[in-house]
Design a protein around this motif. Structure first.
Motif, PDB file in Angstrom:
ATOM      1  N   ALA A 161      12.355  10.028   9.782  1.00 11.12           N
ATOM      2  CA  ALA A 161      12.823  10.386   8.468  1.00 11.12           C
ATOM      3  C   ALA A 161      12.097   9.437   7.250  1.00 11.12           C
ATOM      4  O   ALA A 161      12.069  10.321   6.212  1.00 11.12           O
ATOM      5  N   CYS A 162      11.881   8.401   7.503  1.00 13.91           N
ATOM      6  CA  CYS A 162      11.168   7.682   6.551  1.00 13.91           C
ATOM      7  C   CYS A 162       9.662   7.957   6.278  1.00 13.91           C
ATOM      8  O   CYS A 162       9.556   7.628   4.967  1.00 13.91           O
ATOM      9  N   LEU A 163       9.150   8.330   7.073  1.00 11.12           N
ATOM     10  CA  LEU A 163       7.489   8.548   6.671  1.00 11.12           C
ATOM     11  C   LEU A 163       7.275   9.741   6.426  1.00 11.12           C
ATOM     12  O   LEU A 163       6.014  10.329   6.303  1.00 11.12           O
ATOM     13  N   ALA A 168       3.714  12.953   0.220  1.00  8.72           N
ATOM     14  CA  ALA A 168       3.130  12.650  -1.166  1.00  8.72           C
ATOM     15  C   ALA A 168       1.944  12.109  -0.812  1.00  8.72           C
ATOM     16  O   ALA A 168       0.806  12.185  -1.912  1.00  8.72           O
ATOM     17  N   LEU A 169       1.676  11.278   0.007  1.00  6.77           N
ATOM     18  CA  LEU A 169       0.429  10.700   0.150  1.00  6.77           C
ATOM     19  C   LEU A 169      -0.655  11.669   0.372  1.00  6.77           C
ATOM     20  O   LEU A 169      -1.964  11.526  -0.259  1.00  6.77           O
ATOM     21  N   CYS A 170      -0.449  12.540   1.267  1.00  3.41           N
ATOM     22  CA  CYS A 170      -1.636  13.803   1.301  1.00  3.41           C
ATOM     23  C   CYS A 170      -1.814  14.431  -0.026  1.00  3.41           C
ATOM     24  O   CYS A 170      -3.123  14.877  -0.197  1.00  3.41           O
ATOM     25  N   ALA A 257      -4.941   7.646  -7.007  1.00  7.38           N
ATOM     26  CA  ALA A 257      -5.104   8.022  -5.702  1.00  7.38           C
ATOM     27  C   ALA A 257      -5.234   6.839  -4.888  1.00  7.38           C
ATOM     28  O   ALA A 257      -4.473   6.711  -3.782  1.00  7.38           O
ATOM     29  N   ALA A 258      -6.175   6.136  -5.155  1.00  4.57           N
ATOM     30  CA  ALA A 258      -6.414   5.125  -4.321  1.00  4.57           C
ATOM     31  C   ALA A 258      -5.357   4.103  -4.492  1.00  4.57           C
ATOM     32  O   ALA A 258      -4.893   3.380  -3.593  1.00  4.57           O
ATOM     33  N   ALA A 259      -4.796   3.824  -5.729  1.00  2.36           N
ATOM     34  CA  ALA A 259      -3.739   2.829  -5.684  1.00  2.36           C
ATOM     35  C   ALA A 259      -2.449   3.306  -5.007  1.00  2.36           C
ATOM     36  O   ALA A 259      -1.844   2.593  -4.238  1.00  2.36           O
ATOM     37  N   CYS A 262      -3.132   2.699  -1.213  1.00  2.73           N
ATOM     38  CA  CYS A 262      -2.752   1.302  -0.791  1.00  2.73           C
ATOM     39  C   CYS A 262      -1.520   0.899  -0.729  1.00  2.73           C
ATOM     40  O   CYS A 262      -1.231   0.200   0.068  1.00  2.73           O
ATOM     41  N   ALA A 263      -0.774   1.383  -1.907  1.00  5.74           N
ATOM     42  CA  ALA A 263       0.648   1.044  -1.880  1.00  5.74           C
ATOM     43  C   ALA A 263       1.664   1.599  -0.803  1.00  5.74           C
ATOM     44  O   ALA A 263       2.179   0.903   0.064  1.00  5.74           O
ATOM     45  N   ILE A 264       1.251   2.827  -0.212  1.00  2.59           N
ATOM     46  CA  ILE A 264       2.047   3.488   0.523  1.00  2.59           C
ATOM     47  C   ILE A 264       1.754   3.035   1.825  1.00  2.59           C
ATOM     48  O   ILE A 264       2.628   2.679   2.812  1.00  2.59           O
ATOM     49  N   LEU A 265       0.375   2.904   2.302  1.00  4.36           N
ATOM     50  CA  LEU A 265       0.108   2.590   3.724  1.00  4.36           C
ATOM     51  C   LEU A 265       0.317   1.197   3.896  1.00  4.36           C
ATOM     52  O   LEU A 265       0.688   0.451   5.086  1.00  4.36           O
ATOM     53  N   THR A 266       0.290   0.269   3.111  1.00  6.32           N
ATOM     54  CA  THR A 266       0.872  -1.127   3.131  1.00  6.32           C
ATOM     55  C   THR A 266       2.356  -1.152   3.354  1.00  6.32           C
ATOM     56  O   THR A 266       2.753  -1.792   4.107  1.00  6.32           O
TER      57      THR A 266
END
Length: 290
Positions: A161-163, A168-170, A257-259, A262-266
């Motif tokens: 559910a959470c991922l 949005a990341l893609c 996109a970089a920001a 970084c935020a979502i993968l962290t």
């Protein structure tokens, strides 16, 4: 047959055959033009605006919960098995196509070119990244299964559910054309081949002993992602905005996109560490006290 394939293995054909040719024929028969002509265009390419995904996600969760309020969990075991088998196969196919495109770049131009050069972003890779994005739409069905089975989405923040923020990341990386996208994508596809196979096997009633190792692999995946992405993001900003900080040079992609990446993968790394702690560490502690 196997010997013939081995004889044909090269930098351009790491599998002995060129898989993209077969994929291109299938794609052309469906779409009417070659896969090499694909370009992701906001507002024109299907599902190319982010609000669509957000609306679909929250509609499934809240709309589904409302409809299921007074209903019993629905039997969907067979459909769930088919869903996971297909996702295993599709994830594996995309992984193979992606590796086939990346290996020649890595072999001939090296890691930095493949991660950061604008020339490393090809129509073939863009299409594979887009198809991977579409798979994230398909994976919304995971949440649908949780809803109709009346599973809780909250306390342990179920991974399925959470991922879905991965959609949005893609999307942001497609729009931003971040060449480094392939690193998290190829790791994610590798994990998903195993993850959806695990879901399929458990749905058949099998007892799978390597669930904890799968979660560990997911944590390692995000650690590798962050090491690579933070490194190239730092290098970009150091190269672009300073004359004194050491760096590897610039890197293709937008700053936004970089920001976001970084935020979502962290956040994913902390999510999985917390999931691991709740699922395994606390369980081990309870076993010790009983």
């Amino acid at each position: 047959m196997a010997a013939s394939l081995l004889n044909n293995v090269s930098a351009e054909r790491p599998f002995g055959i060129y898989l993209f040719d077969y994929f291109d024929k299938a794609y052309t028969s469906v779409v009417g033009k070659s896969a090499t002509e694909f370009t992701f265009t906001q507002g024109y390419t299907p599902l190319s605006t982010l609000p669509e995904g957000c609306i679909a996600y929250f509609t499934i969760i809240f709309g589904g919960r409302y409809l299921m309020t007074n209903s019993k969990p629905l039997p969907c075991k067979f459909l769930f098995q088919i869903h996971n088998v297909l996702l295993t196969v599709v994830s594996g196919a995309l992984l193979a196509l992606l590796f086939e495109q990346l290996f020649p770049q890595l072999y001939r131009h090296g890691l930095y070119f493949t991660i950061c050069s604008e020339n490393a972003w090809t129509p073939q890779l863009e299409l594979i990244y887009y198809l991977n994005y579409l798979v994230k739409w398909w994976e919304l069905v995971d949440t649908g299964f949780l809803v109709i089975k009346k599973k809780k989405l909250g306390k342990v923040c179920d991974i399925s559910a959470c991922l879905h923020m991965t959609m949005a990341l893609c999307y942001t990386q497609l729009v931003g054309k971040t060449t480094v996208s392939w690193v998290p994508i190829i790791l994610n596809l590798t994990v998903h081949v195993l993850m959806y196979y695990y879901y399929f096997r458990t749905a058949t009633g099998a007892k799978i002993w390597w669930k904890q190792y799968l979660t560990t692999m997911q944590i390692i995946q995000f650690v590798i992602d962050l090491v690579v992405i933070y490194t190239v993001t730092y290098s970009y900003f150091a190269y672009t905005y300073t004359d004194f900080l050491p760096n590897f040079g610039s890197c293709a992609g937008t700053e936004e996109a970089a920001a976001f990446g970084c935020a979502i993968l962290t956040s994913y790394l902390f999510l999985f560490i917390n999931f691991y702690r709740i699922t395994y560490k606390q369980k081990q502690q309870k076993q010790k006290t009983t």
